[in-house]
Design a protein around this motif. Structure first.
Motif, PDB file in Angstrom:
ATOM      1  N   LEU A  70      -8.179   8.141   3.104  1.00  0.00           N
ATOM      2  CA  LEU A  70      -8.427   6.607   3.213  1.00  0.00           C
ATOM      3  C   LEU A  70      -9.562   7.049   4.044  1.00  0.00           C
ATOM      4  O   LEU A  70      -9.192   6.748   5.483  1.00  0.00           O
TER       5      LEU A  70
ATOM      6  N   VAL B 254       1.307   4.932   5.127  1.00  0.00           N
ATOM      7  CA  VAL B 254       0.869   6.348   4.941  1.00  0.00           C
ATOM      8  C   VAL B 254       2.669   6.590   5.606  1.00  0.00           C
ATOM      9  O   VAL B 254       3.367   7.207   4.703  1.00  0.00           O
TER      10      VAL B 254
ATOM     11  N   TYR C  68      -7.684  -2.346   8.183  1.00  0.00           N
ATOM     12  CA  TYR C  68      -7.152  -1.153   6.644  1.00  0.00           C
ATOM     13  C   TYR C  68      -7.010  -0.342   7.344  1.00  0.00           C
ATOM     14  O   TYR C  68      -6.529   0.806   7.429  1.00  0.00           O
ATOM     15  N   TRP C  69      -7.219   0.577   8.937  1.00  0.00           N
ATOM     16  CA  TRP C  69      -7.206   2.200   9.448  1.00  0.00           C
ATOM     17  C   TRP C  69      -5.413   1.846  10.091  1.00  0.00           C
ATOM     18  O   TRP C  69      -5.410   2.291   9.069  1.00  0.00           O
TER      19      TRP C  69
ATOM     20  N   ILE D 246      -6.993  10.021   7.102  1.00  0.00           N
ATOM     21  CA  ILE D 246      -7.325   8.318   7.593  1.00  0.00           C
ATOM     22  C   ILE D 246      -8.936   8.971   8.131  1.00  0.00           C
ATOM     23  O   ILE D 246      -8.571   9.639   9.661  1.00  0.00           O
TER      24      ILE D 246
ATOM     25  N   PHE E 272      -6.941  -1.200  -1.169  1.00  0.00           N
ATOM     26  CA  PHE E 272      -5.939  -2.446  -1.055  1.00  0.00           C
ATOM     27  C   PHE E 272      -6.358  -3.723  -1.871  1.00  0.00           C
ATOM     28  O   PHE E 272      -5.056  -4.636  -2.489  1.00  0.00           O
TER      29      PHE E 272
ATOM     30  N   LEU F 221       0.898  -1.139  -0.035  1.00  0.00           N
ATOM     31  CA  LEU F 221       0.273  -0.175   0.170  1.00  0.00           C
ATOM     32  C   LEU F 221       0.831   1.229   0.365  1.00  0.00           C
ATOM     33  O   LEU F 221       1.421   2.805  -0.357  1.00  0.00           O
TER      34      LEU F 221
ATOM     35  N   SER G  34      -3.637   1.132   6.796  1.00  0.00           N
ATOM     36  CA  SER G  34      -3.584   3.105   6.448  1.00  0.00           C
ATOM     37  C   SER G  34      -2.554   3.972   7.106  1.00  0.00           C
ATOM     38  O   SER G  34      -1.401   4.372   6.260  1.00  0.00           O
ATOM     39  N   TYR G  35      -2.569   3.610   8.028  1.00  0.00           N
ATOM     40  CA  TYR G  35      -1.616   4.293   9.202  1.00  0.00           C
ATOM     41  C   TYR G  35      -0.074   3.925   8.662  1.00  0.00           C
ATOM     42  O   TYR G  35       0.188   4.872   8.698  1.00  0.00           O
TER      43      TYR G  35
ATOM     44  N   ALA H 121     -10.688   2.465   1.846  1.00  0.00           N
ATOM     45  CA  ALA H 121      -9.534   1.486   2.160  1.00  0.00           C
ATOM     46  C   ALA H 121      -9.586  -0.028   1.645  1.00  0.00           C
ATOM     47  O   ALA H 121      -8.361  -0.291   1.288  1.00  0.00           O
TER      48      ALA H 121
END
Length: 227
Positions: free
Chosen positions: A114, A82, A74-75, A67, A141, A51, A78-79, A137
């Motif tokens: 996201l 990023v 997925y949180w 976010i 992904f 990602l 994403s974190y 997100a």
């Protein structure tokens, strides 16, 4: 993904991977199912690189990326993606009304968002107002994951992430006025987690209740990377 194990979020993930690659790191229920999905450290490490590489391929470099959504795998993905790609994660409180969320996105000069499918309608409306890309997100992904991942991983590992780089922007509660964005560097975040981990070593499983956009909730999660 070759990474220096310095005081960066990417560094603590690398260290966890080197020590416990096959440990189950996350367990969560799949949507509309009683099935429990387990993700090992190795799998998470791979997902983050994929990602993160895709974000870089799309031109997000040293960007602010919001976010938006409830606690989920997925949180967290994403974190870490990023921050691992040298970008800055901007936390959005999903309890806030749309107008305030749009204002925060604009205020922090976010280049994209996201978000969780739970807030599809609000996200769609904010995308029109702010004029920036919004990516759901999970589906974003999964779409990337259908392609060979080696190129994404190479792109992500080639980016240098410094301890001084801003990892996240979290907002104060706004009880005494307007919300204020607090910028925390990679070193700030990792040092906080290290300090807590000296006296608190979580074992077994933990249920994440506090929202991850809240710094204390995120600190609880990150503590497991030092366990």
């Amino acid at each position: 993904m070759e990474i220096n194990m310095n005081k960066t979020l990417r560094g603590i993930l690398k260290k966890r991977f080197s020590l416990y690659p096959d440990d189950s790191l996350f367990s969560f229920k799949k949507n509309d199912s009683a099935d429990i999905c387990k993700v090992t450290t190795k799998e998470f490490f791979h997902d983050v690189a994929v990602l993160g590489g895709e974000l870089l391929n799309r031109g997000y470099k040293k960007s602010n990326i919001a976010i938006y959504g409830e606690n989920s795998y997925y949180w967290v993905l994403s974190y870490f993606a990023v921050t691992a790609s040298g970008n800055t994660a901007v936390f959005l409180d999903y309890h806030l009304p749309e107008e305030e969320l749009s204002e925060l996105i604009t205020f922090t000069d976010c280049d994209c968002v996201l978000y969780s499918a739970t807030y599809e309608d609000i996200a769609s409306s904010m995308a029109k107002k702010t004029g920036i890309p919004f990516f759901e997100a999970e589906s974003f992904f999964k779409e990337i994951s259908r392609e060979p991942s080696d190129e994404h991983i190479k792109v992500c590992e080639a980016i240098e992430v410094s301890e001084k780089d801003i990892a996240e922007i979290a907002f104060t509660s706004g009880t005494s006025g307007k919300y204020k964005g607090v910028m925390l560097s990679n070193a700030n975040v990792v040092t906080n987690v290290e300090s807590v981990s000296r006296i608190l070593r979580p074992t077994g499983m933990s249920l994440q209740i506090l929202p991850l956009y809240h710094t204390y909730g995120l600190l609880n999660l990150l503590g497991y990377f030092f366990a």
